[in-house]
Motif scaffolding. Structure first.
Motif, PDB file in Angstrom:
ATOM      1  N   PRO A 182       0.804  -1.232   0.000  1.00  0.00           N
ATOM      2  CA  PRO A 182       0.000   0.000   0.000  1.00  0.00           C
ATOM      3  C   PRO A 182       0.833   1.277   0.000  1.00  0.00           C
ATOM      4  CG  PRO A 182      -0.883  -1.592   1.556  1.00  0.00           C
ATOM      5  CD  PRO A 182       0.436  -2.139   1.092  1.00  0.00           C
ATOM      6  N   THR A 183       1.976   1.254   0.693  1.00  0.00           N
ATOM      7  CA  THR A 183       2.831   2.447   0.738  1.00  0.00           C
ATOM      8  C   THR A 183       3.380   2.761  -0.649  1.00  0.00           C
ATOM      9  OG1 THR A 183       3.456   1.941   3.011  1.00  0.00           O
ATOM     10  CG2 THR A 183       4.864   3.486   1.805  1.00  0.00           C
ATOM     11  N   PHE A 184       3.847   1.722  -1.331  1.00  0.00           N
ATOM     12  CA  PHE A 184       4.351   1.893  -2.692  1.00  0.00           C
ATOM     13  C   PHE A 184       3.235   2.404  -3.606  1.00  0.00           C
ATOM     14  CE2 PHE A 184       5.128   0.380  -6.998  1.00  0.00           C
ATOM     15  CZ  PHE A 184       6.431   0.794  -7.214  1.00  0.00           C
ATOM     16  N   ASN A 185       2.056   1.812  -3.494  1.00  0.00           N
ATOM     17  CA  ASN A 185       0.929   2.216  -4.340  1.00  0.00           C
ATOM     18  C   ASN A 185       0.586   3.688  -4.141  1.00  0.00           C
ATOM     19  OD1 ASN A 185       0.879  -0.450  -5.040  1.00  0.00           O
ATOM     20  ND2 ASN A 185      -1.028  -0.941  -3.977  1.00  0.00           N
ATOM     21  N   GLU A 186       0.645   4.151  -2.907  1.00  0.00           N
ATOM     22  CA  GLU A 186       0.322   5.548  -2.604  1.00  0.00           C
ATOM     23  C   GLU A 186       1.353   6.486  -3.242  1.00  0.00           C
ATOM     24  OE1 GLU A 186      -2.090   8.535  -0.892  1.00  0.00           O
ATOM     25  OE2 GLU A 186      -2.409   6.371  -1.142  1.00  0.00           O
ATOM     26  N   ILE A 187       2.619   6.074  -3.216  1.00  0.00           N
ATOM     27  CA  ILE A 187       3.675   6.887  -3.841  1.00  0.00           C
ATOM     28  C   ILE A 187       3.426   7.024  -5.338  1.00  0.00           C
ATOM     29  CG2 ILE A 187       6.125   6.892  -4.477  1.00  0.00           C
ATOM     30  CD1 ILE A 187       6.674   5.640  -1.697  1.00  0.00           C
ATOM     31  N   ILE A 188       3.110   5.917  -5.993  1.00  0.00           N
ATOM     32  CA  ILE A 188       2.867   5.954  -7.435  1.00  0.00           C
ATOM     33  C   ILE A 188       1.641   6.805  -7.749  1.00  0.00           C
ATOM     34  CG2 ILE A 188       2.261   4.545  -9.436  1.00  0.00           C
ATOM     35  CD1 ILE A 188       5.202   4.314  -8.524  1.00  0.00           C
ATOM     36  N   LYS A 189       0.622   6.699  -6.907  1.00  0.00           N
ATOM     37  CA  LYS A 189      -0.582   7.520  -7.094  1.00  0.00           C
ATOM     38  C   LYS A 189      -0.240   9.005  -6.998  1.00  0.00           C
ATOM     39  CE  LYS A 189      -5.069   8.471  -4.942  1.00  0.00           C
ATOM     40  NZ  LYS A 189      -5.976   8.126  -3.800  1.00  0.00           N
ATOM     41  N   ASN A 190       0.604   9.353  -6.051  1.00  0.00           N
ATOM     42  CA  ASN A 190       0.970  10.760  -5.844  1.00  0.00           C
ATOM     43  C   ASN A 190       1.818  11.312  -6.981  1.00  0.00           C
ATOM     44  OD1 ASN A 190      -0.442  10.945  -3.445  1.00  0.00           O
ATOM     45  ND2 ASN A 190       1.313  10.364  -2.177  1.00  0.00           N
ATOM     46  N   VAL A 191       2.567  10.448  -7.683  1.00  0.00           N
ATOM     47  CA  VAL A 191       3.339  10.900  -8.848  1.00  0.00           C
ATOM     48  C   VAL A 191       2.412  11.539  -9.864  1.00  0.00           C
ATOM     49  CG1 VAL A 191       4.638  10.128 -10.865  1.00  0.00           C
ATOM     50  CG2 VAL A 191       5.258   9.274  -8.603  1.00  0.00           C
ATOM     51  N   GLU A 192       1.250  10.917 -10.063  1.00  0.00           N
ATOM     52  CA  GLU A 192       0.312  11.413 -11.065  1.00  0.00           C
ATOM     53  C   GLU A 192      -0.478  12.628 -10.599  1.00  0.00           C
ATOM     54  OE1 GLU A 192       0.347  10.467 -14.189  1.00  0.00           O
ATOM     55  OE2 GLU A 192       2.027   9.285 -13.498  1.00  0.00           O
ATOM     56  N   LEU A 193      -0.546  12.835  -9.285  1.00  0.00           N
ATOM     57  CA  LEU A 193      -1.336  13.945  -8.771  1.00  0.00           C
ATOM     58  C   LEU A 193      -0.588  15.273  -8.783  1.00  0.00           C
ATOM     59  CD1 LEU A 193      -3.165  12.233  -5.773  1.00  0.00           C
ATOM     60  CD2 LEU A 193      -4.076  12.784  -8.044  1.00  0.00           C
ATOM     61  N   THR A 194       0.673  15.235  -9.198  1.00  0.00           N
ATOM     62  CA  THR A 194       1.450  16.476  -9.297  1.00  0.00           C
ATOM     63  C   THR A 194       2.114  16.576 -10.666  1.00  0.00           C
ATOM     64  OG1 THR A 194       3.286  17.766  -8.385  1.00  0.00           O
ATOM     65  CG2 THR A 194       3.487  15.375  -8.283  1.00  0.00           C
ATOM     66  N   ALA A 195       2.202  17.803 -11.154  1.00  0.00           N
ATOM     67  CA  ALA A 195       2.929  18.044 -12.399  1.00  0.00           C
ATOM     68  C   ALA A 195       4.289  18.652 -12.120  1.00  0.00           C
ATOM     69  CB  ALA A 195       2.114  18.971 -13.308  1.00  0.00           C
ATOM     70  N   ASP A 196       4.634  18.798 -10.847  1.00  0.00           N
ATOM     71  CA  ASP A 196       5.912  19.369 -10.448  1.00  0.00           C
ATOM     72  C   ASP A 196       7.000  18.312 -10.633  1.00  0.00           C
ATOM     73  OD1 ASP A 196       8.203  20.204  -9.077  1.00  0.00           O
ATOM     74  OD2 ASP A 196       7.042  21.364  -7.628  1.00  0.00           O
ATOM     75  N   GLU A 217      11.331  13.088  -6.476  1.00  0.00           N
ATOM     76  CA  GLU A 217      11.475  12.653  -5.087  1.00  0.00           C
ATOM     77  C   GLU A 217      10.610  11.423  -4.822  1.00  0.00           C
ATOM     78  OE1 GLU A 217      10.472  16.109  -2.844  1.00  0.00           O
ATOM     79  OE2 GLU A 217      12.449  17.051  -3.095  1.00  0.00           O
ATOM     80  N   LEU A 218       9.419  11.407  -5.384  1.00  0.00           N
ATOM     81  CA  LEU A 218       8.528  10.257  -5.217  1.00  0.00           C
ATOM     82  C   LEU A 218       9.098   9.021  -5.917  1.00  0.00           C
ATOM     83  CD1 LEU A 218       5.158  12.149  -5.744  1.00  0.00           C
ATOM     84  CD2 LEU A 218       5.853  10.990  -3.639  1.00  0.00           C
ATOM     85  N   TYR A 219       9.632   9.223  -7.109  1.00  0.00           N
ATOM     86  CA  TYR A 219      10.244   8.106  -7.824  1.00  0.00           C
ATOM     87  C   TYR A 219      11.428   7.524  -7.043  1.00  0.00           C
ATOM     88  CZ  TYR A 219       7.627   8.645 -12.220  1.00  0.00           C
ATOM     89  OH  TYR A 219       6.653   8.676 -13.172  1.00  0.00           O
ATOM     90  N   GLN A 220      12.173   8.398  -6.371  1.00  0.00           N
ATOM     91  CA  GLN A 220      13.300   7.918  -5.565  1.00  0.00           C
ATOM     92  C   GLN A 220      12.812   7.059  -4.402  1.00  0.00           C
ATOM     93  OE1 GLN A 220      15.338  11.542  -4.579  1.00  0.00           O
ATOM     94  NE2 GLN A 220      16.319  11.725  -6.589  1.00  0.00           N
ATOM     95  N   ASP A 221      11.728   7.497  -3.762  1.00  0.00           N
ATOM     96  CA  ASP A 221      11.156   6.709  -2.672  1.00  0.00           C
ATOM     97  C   ASP A 221      10.683   5.345  -3.183  1.00  0.00           C
ATOM     98  OD1 ASP A 221      11.603   8.786  -0.910  1.00  0.00           O
ATOM     99  OD2 ASP A 221       9.559   9.578  -1.042  1.00  0.00           O
TER     100      ASP A 221
END
Length: 511
Positions: free
Chosen positions: A439-453, A459-463
């Protein structure tokens, strides 16, 4: 004396005439590819595999895009040789501040090869086909954020999103996102019709696909030098080398035998070119079944692997070690090869801790491709050193592998090179053949798409990389390089491969 001279002259004339006749006859018997190559306005490209079809919007194998992407089919945007997004059928675009509205201005005067006009209605139809309930698009997930598509006028296309999609613009440049016509969409698998600089001519199954220059190509800023392009399918590496050396093939942008690269050294005509790819060789494990549902087992197997030896044994030393599902080419890359580095004694101890003090045994389903077979054999020897017995089951690729592994998840371990760029998100897909759930990994990937920054995304990809390196849902081995061999006079072929492709737009012969 005069008679003798005349006789010798007559004999010479006859020999010359005979020689010309033989040369003419031989020329007539030469393959058309050789004749075209001599004309310097055509090219014969060798490929190690044949595509299963010619429509990249309905099937995933990379061979499809390597023939058709940017040659026959084009997208709203494209990915250039440096991996950057560039305008294509869309001249420009605007993204709203909330990231939920994309407005594209389309290029005017574009026609498909069958004469159908490309406009916003056609673009909408193409995207609806890719994202609809009946879609078989291999990357249907790309379009999941789109809630509706509007066409205010013929040159304006508006995508309304449910939520921001930070990768959408990049995804729209992929082969799976190319624009297809309303009249030709259903037959593109065998008779592809796009808007690109080359038209489909013929597909001789088991042998070649032939393309011809699109004389009515819409982009007048592009000068296409080639009149003809032929893709020849030669799976055997020895035959690939022979075809190159004989001149039957002008270029093999992805040469399949690293051990033969040295054989081209010093060749007056052929050059070798080593570039980057996104081909991540990983040994996937079925995380839902024993013993791979225990992270300690997966970690132990990773520590039993000496990546340098793998690269040497599997690909003659060509390759870059990776510790996660990410390449050094990708933004936000972190070197995680040291997280679970080679240590056979620690691997044995971890296996014992997991309840396998006497080792264990399992089967790997390995595609018939050389890299998969060789890597499996090296892994087999390494695992034996920690008391693990691995049986190699050669599995036909793509059909049997797709059926058993990708779709059926009927396997214990497998090995394959994932070619999609920036596809670390596959470990968050449910279902997907790894059966990995975090679930933690899934949340990180979800957050990648929620930002265009881009900074936040990196930083999310590194995590995400760090989590995979520790959890080891697959054994992360190495990135395959792009080993190219082609005539030194050929200019414009891509040495690196940000997208699996053979883009011919800029290819020409040096005078």
């Amino acid at each position: 004396m005069i008679r003798s001279t005349l006789s010798q002259s007559a004999k010479f004339t006859r020999r010359l005439a005979l020689g010309l006749a033989v040369a003419t006859a031989l020329s007539a018997m030469l393959p058309a590819t050789s004749v075209f190559a001599a004309a310097k306005n055509s090219i014969v490209i060798g490929m190690g595999g044949e595509p299963s079809g010619l429509d990249p919007t309905v099937a995933a194998p990379v061979f499809i895009g390597q023939v058709t992407w940017q040659n026959i089919f084009e997208g709203l945007v494209t990915i250039d040789r440096d991996g950057k997004i560039q305008p294509q059928l869309a001249d420009s675009w605007e993204i709203s501040e909330d990231g939920k509205t994309y407005t594209f201005k389309l290029h005017e005067g574009v026609k498909f090869h069958d004469g159908e006009v490309f406009d916003s209605a056609v673009a909408k139809s193409s995207l609806e086909r890719a994202r609809g309930d009946a879609s078989v698009n291999p990357q249907k997930r790309f379009f999941a954020a789109i809630s509706s598509i509007e066409t205010p006028d013929a040159t304006t296309l508006v995508l309304k999103l449910k939520q921001p999609s930070g990768s959408l613009l990049y995804w729209l440049g992929w082969p799976a996102s190319v624009m297809v016509g309303t009249k030709s969409a259903e037959t593109n698998k065998t008779i592809p019709i796009g808007t690109g600089p080359f038209k489909f001519v013929n597909w001789a199954k088991g042998d070649k696909v032939e393309l011809a220059r699109n004389m009515d190509y819409w982009n007048k800023d592009v000068t296409v030098a080639l009149d003809k392009a032929t893709f020849r399918f030669i799976p055997d590496p020895q035959a690939q080398a022979a075809a190159l050396k004989s001149g039957d093939v002008d270029a093999f942008p992805e040469f399949g035998a690293p051990e033969l690269m040295a054989s081209f050294e010093g060749d007056a005509r052929l050059g070798t070119f080593i570039g980057n790819t996104e081909l991540k060789v990983v040994a996937g494990m079925n995380n839902a079944v024993k013993p791979f549902n225990d992270k300690r087992v997966r970690q132990a197997l990773m520590m039993a692997v000496d990546r340098a030896t793998i690269i040497e044994g599997a690909w003659s030393g060509f390759g870059t070690a990776i510790g996660s599902h990410y390449t050094p080419n990708d933004r936000g890359y972190v070197n995680t090869t040291g997280v679970l580095s080679y240590d056979a004694e620690k691997a044995k101890a971890l296996l014992a801790e997991a309840g396998y003090p006497n080792g264990l045994s399992f089967t790997i389903k390995a595609p018939q491709m050389p890299y998969a077979q060789r890597t499996s054999q090296v892994l087999q020897a390494m695992f034996a050193e920690i008391g693990v017995t691995m049986t190699i089951e050669t599995t036909e690729f793509p059909a049997k592998w797709v059926s058993d592994v990708l779709k059926g998840a009927n396997y214990e371990m497998t090995i394959v090179a994932h070619a999609e760029p920036m596809d670390i998100d596959i470990f968050s897909r449910d279902p997907y053949y790894f059966n990995y759930k975090n679930p933690t990994f899934n949340e990180i990937i979800k957050n990648v798409e929620l930002t265009a920054d881009p900074v936040e995304q990196e930083e999310l990809y590194q995590d995400a990389q760090k989590i995979l390196a520790q959890d080891v849902p697959a054994l992360f081995l190495f990135v395959m390089p792009k080993l190219g061999v082609w005539d030194k006079k050929i200019q414009g072929l891509w040495e690196n491969e940000p997208i699996p492709s053979n883009v011919l737009t800029d290819v020409h012969w040096e005078e």
